[in-house]
Design an enzyme around this catalytic site. Structure first.
Site, PDB file in Angstrom:
ATOM      1  N   HIS A 158       0.852  -1.197   0.000  1.00  0.00           N
ATOM      2  CA  HIS A 158       0.000   0.000   0.000  1.00  0.00           C
ATOM      3  C   HIS A 158       0.883   1.240   0.000  1.00  0.00           C
ATOM      4  O   HIS A 158       2.117   1.139   0.032  1.00  0.00           O
ATOM      5  CB  HIS A 158      -0.969  -0.005   1.187  1.00  0.00           C
TER       6      HIS A 158
ATOM      7  N   HIS B  21       1.403   3.951   2.020  1.00  0.00           N
ATOM      8  CA  HIS B  21       1.906   4.720   3.155  1.00  0.00           C
ATOM      9  C   HIS B  21       3.418   4.882   3.086  1.00  0.00           C
ATOM     10  O   HIS B  21       4.141   3.974   2.667  1.00  0.00           O
ATOM     11  CB  HIS B  21       1.480   4.079   4.472  1.00  0.00           C
TER      12      HIS B  21
ATOM     13  N   ASP C 186       5.876   4.747   5.035  1.00  0.00           N
ATOM     14  CA  ASP C 186       6.780   3.795   5.668  1.00  0.00           C
ATOM     15  C   ASP C 186       6.781   2.435   4.969  1.00  0.00           C
ATOM     16  O   ASP C 186       7.310   1.449   5.503  1.00  0.00           O
ATOM     17  CB  ASP C 186       6.464   3.636   7.159  1.00  0.00           C
ATOM     18  N   HIS C 187       6.224   2.417   3.767  1.00  0.00           N
ATOM     19  CA  HIS C 187       6.263   1.208   2.942  1.00  0.00           C
ATOM     20  C   HIS C 187       6.817   1.483   1.544  1.00  0.00           C
ATOM     21  O   HIS C 187       7.166   0.538   0.838  1.00  0.00           O
ATOM     22  CB  HIS C 187       4.861   0.591   2.829  1.00  0.00           C
TER      23      HIS C 187
ATOM     24  N   HIS D 159      -7.377  -1.232   5.955  1.00  0.00           N
ATOM     25  CA  HIS D 159      -6.364  -0.279   6.426  1.00  0.00           C
ATOM     26  C   HIS D 159      -6.291   0.898   5.455  1.00  0.00           C
ATOM     27  O   HIS D 159      -6.289   2.057   5.862  1.00  0.00           O
ATOM     28  CB  HIS D 159      -5.020  -0.987   6.535  1.00  0.00           C
TER      29      HIS D 159
ATOM     30  N   ASP E 116       0.028  -4.046   6.323  1.00  0.00           N
ATOM     31  CA  ASP E 116      -0.603  -3.610   7.572  1.00  0.00           C
ATOM     32  C   ASP E 116      -2.045  -4.098   7.694  1.00  0.00           C
ATOM     33  O   ASP E 116      -2.837  -3.505   8.416  1.00  0.00           O
ATOM     34  CB  ASP E 116      -0.585  -2.078   7.665  1.00  0.00           C
TER      35      ASP E 116
ATOM     36  N   HIS F 266       5.139  -4.629  10.852  1.00  0.00           N
ATOM     37  CA  HIS F 266       5.469  -3.869  12.062  1.00  0.00           C
ATOM     38  C   HIS F 266       5.670  -4.801  13.253  1.00  0.00           C
ATOM     39  O   HIS F 266       5.029  -5.852  13.346  1.00  0.00           O
ATOM     40  CB  HIS F 266       4.358  -2.874  12.408  1.00  0.00           C
TER      41      HIS F 266
END
Length: 252
Positions: free
Chosen positions: A54, A56, A58-59, A113, A132, A170
């Site tokens: 996805h 975001h 942090d990905h 999410h 996530d 995570h």
């Protein structure tokens, strides 16, 4: 397929997949470039693909840097993330298949999410990269989706073979399990898992991967149809049970 779990940022994991016969590498959700480059140097291997779950930050934070260093690599992501994943070239939908080395991943559309979230499942080796959506002992917050969407997504993952290794993105396990015991107090397997997680984290050890079988026994977000969770939510409708438990976790 060898899998290397690399910790980055505060509590993220990215995953480097290495196909030894071809010496090719793919990376799942690269937040940061440096650890990937170091692993590639160690393996003396070529990066051929980025599998994003996805959009975001942090990905996808390393997408552009890795693409600059390996111009021929291909960047994959969900079709509904078009315009949100840097460098995305392949727009995947539910049921698509992606070849990497000698294995083929099945693509699952798992919104909740985010509205565009996907997961990659390698049935031959029994590995699931779910970003996530599903966490060890938990699930992702509902930023762009509904409880019904997330419950449906998790129901699909729950149906995978129990031995499937779950590589979630995570290290949230300890907090997730500490919450889980507040809504599933009499679950002995959960209590044992919480104790083991505390011990592992005290030693600085990772709790990922988990398995579908472990999650079915101890993760409240896969147990919306169990009497203990229905009692904790004080309702029986599955979607409302899930929504109530997710709401409790948001406030935990």
């Amino acid at each position: 397929m060898d899998i290397y779990r690399l910790p980055v940022l505060n509590d993220n994991y990215l995953f480097v997949l290495h196909d030894r016969p071809t010496n090719q590498v793919a990376v799942v959700d690269p937040a940061v470039a440096e650890p990937v480059l170091a692993k590639l140097n160690e393996l003396n291997a070529n990066l051929v693909a980025i599998f994003n779950t996805h959009h975001h930050y942090d990905h996808i934070g390393a997408n552009r840097t890795l693409k600059q260093k390996f111009p021929d690599l291909v960047i994959y992501g969900g079709e509904l993330d078009q315009g949100r994943i840097p460098g995305q070239q392949v727009f995947l939908k539910d049921g698509d298949r992606v070849q990497f080395g000698s294995e083929t991943a099945e693509v699952f559309f798992v919104p909740g999410h985010t509205r565009a979230h996907i997961a990659y499942y390698f049935p031959e080796s029994g590995n699931l990269f779910c970003g996530d959506t599903l966490f060890a002992g938990g699930c992702g917050r509902l930023f762009e989706g509904t409880p019904a969407q997330m419950m449906h997504s998790l129901a699909r993952l729950r149906q995978l073979p129990e031995a499937t290794r779950v590589w979630c993105a995570h290290e949230y396990t300890l907090n997730n399990l500490q919450f889980a015991v507040t809504v599933d107090r009499n679950n002995k397997a959960l209590m044992q898992r919480l104790s083991a997680a505390k011990e592992a984290r005290a030693k600085g050890e990772a709790t990922i991967p988990t398995t579908i079988g472990i999650e079915k026994q101890t993760n409240p977000f896969l147990r919306w149809d169990q009497p203990a969770l229905q009692e904790a939510a004080k309702i029986q409708d599955p979607v409302r049970v899930f929504a109530r438990i997710r709401g409790k976790k948001d406030l935990f």
